[in-house]
Write a protein that holds these residues in place. Structure first.
Motif, short mmCIF file in Angstrom:
data_model
loop_
_atom_site.label_atom_id
_atom_site.label_comp_id
_atom_site.label_asym_id
_atom_site.label_seq_id
_atom_site.Cartn_x
_atom_site.Cartn_y
_atom_site.Cartn_z
N TRP A 65 0.81 -1.05 -0.16
CA TRP A 65 -0.14 0.17 0.15
C TRP A 65 0.99 1.27 -0.08
N THR A 66 2.04 1.42 0.68
CA THR A 66 2.84 2.53 1.07
C THR A 66 3.12 2.85 -0.25
N GLU A 67 3.85 1.96 -1.17
CA GLU A 67 4.31 2.43 -2.45
C GLU A 67 3.41 2.94 -3.20
N ALA A 68 2.21 2.39 -3.50
CA ALA A 68 0.90 2.59 -4.35
C ALA A 68 0.51 4.32 -3.87
N TYR A 69 0.57 4.25 -2.63
CA TYR A 69 0.00 5.70 -1.92
C TYR A 69 0.93 6.68 -2.43
N LEU A 70 2.11 6.45 -2.13
CA LEU A 70 3.02 7.69 -2.50
C LEU A 70 3.14 7.99 -4.00
N LYS A 71 2.83 6.82 -4.89
CA LYS A 71 2.89 7.24 -6.37
C LYS A 71 1.68 8.07 -6.62
N LYS A 72 0.43 7.73 -6.04
CA LYS A 72 -0.80 8.47 -6.11
C LYS A 72 -0.58 9.87 -5.74
N CYS A 73 0.02 10.19 -4.43
CA CYS A 73 0.47 11.50 -4.00
C CYS A 73 1.42 12.50 -4.86
N ALA A 74 2.43 11.72 -5.56
CA ALA A 74 3.24 12.31 -6.38
C ALA A 74 2.62 12.87 -7.48
N LYS A 75 1.59 11.78 -8.09
CA LYS A 75 1.04 12.25 -9.31
C LYS A 75 0.03 13.43 -9.00
N LYS A 76 -0.48 13.62 -7.75
CA LYS A 76 -1.17 14.65 -7.68
C LYS A 76 -0.55 15.91 -7.23
N GLY A 77 0.47 15.82 -6.81
CA GLY A 77 1.60 16.75 -6.52
C GLY A 77 1.08 17.24 -5.23
N VAL A 78 0.91 16.24 -4.36
CA VAL A 78 0.66 16.38 -2.72
C VAL A 78 1.74 15.56 -1.94
N LYS A 79 2.12 16.49 -0.77
CA LYS A 79 3.19 15.60 0.13
C LYS A 79 2.44 14.81 0.80
N PRO A 80 2.95 13.60 1.04
CA PRO A 80 2.07 12.68 1.66
C PRO A 80 2.05 12.89 3.34
N PRO A 81 1.07 12.51 3.82
CA PRO A 81 0.86 12.87 5.31
C PRO A 81 1.71 12.03 6.27
N PHE A 82 2.70 11.28 5.77
CA PHE A 82 3.38 10.59 6.50
C PHE A 82 4.97 10.26 5.85
N ALA A 83 5.99 10.22 6.81
CA ALA A 83 7.49 9.98 6.11
C ALA A 83 7.44 8.83 5.69
N ALA A 84 8.13 8.69 4.36
CA ALA A 84 8.21 7.60 3.46
C ALA A 84 9.53 6.54 4.09
#
Length: 84
Positions: A65-84
């Protein structure tokens, strides 16, 4: 002051509810999915995503999930709400 961007939904488009009603993609239940959609403030959405990561950790088998969600955040130009 710039308005905070909306946090992307934790849903990673798998949507198969098994594991006692939890999605095998993101670990959310149907009521949790509905709850996230109702959250309007970015800080509430961020807190929900952090809570969800704890839920995934407790349940296990959500390492993808983490990798998939980080890609989604990057695509939308949003900083993820957690440290990767």
């Amino acid at each position: 002051m710039a308005k905070k961007k909306k946090v992307p939904s934790p849903c990673i488009d798998v949507c198969k509810f098994r594991r006692e009603g939890h999605c095998i993609g993101c670990s959310m239940t149907k009521p949790q999915k509905k709850m996230f959609k109702a959250l309007k403030k970015p800080e509430h959405q961020e807190a929900f995503v952090v809570m969800l990561r704890h839920q995934q950790s407790d349940m296990g088998k959500y390492t993808h999930w983490t990798e998939a969600y980080l890609k989604k955040c990057a695509k939308k130009g949003v900083k993820p709400p957690f440290a990767a």
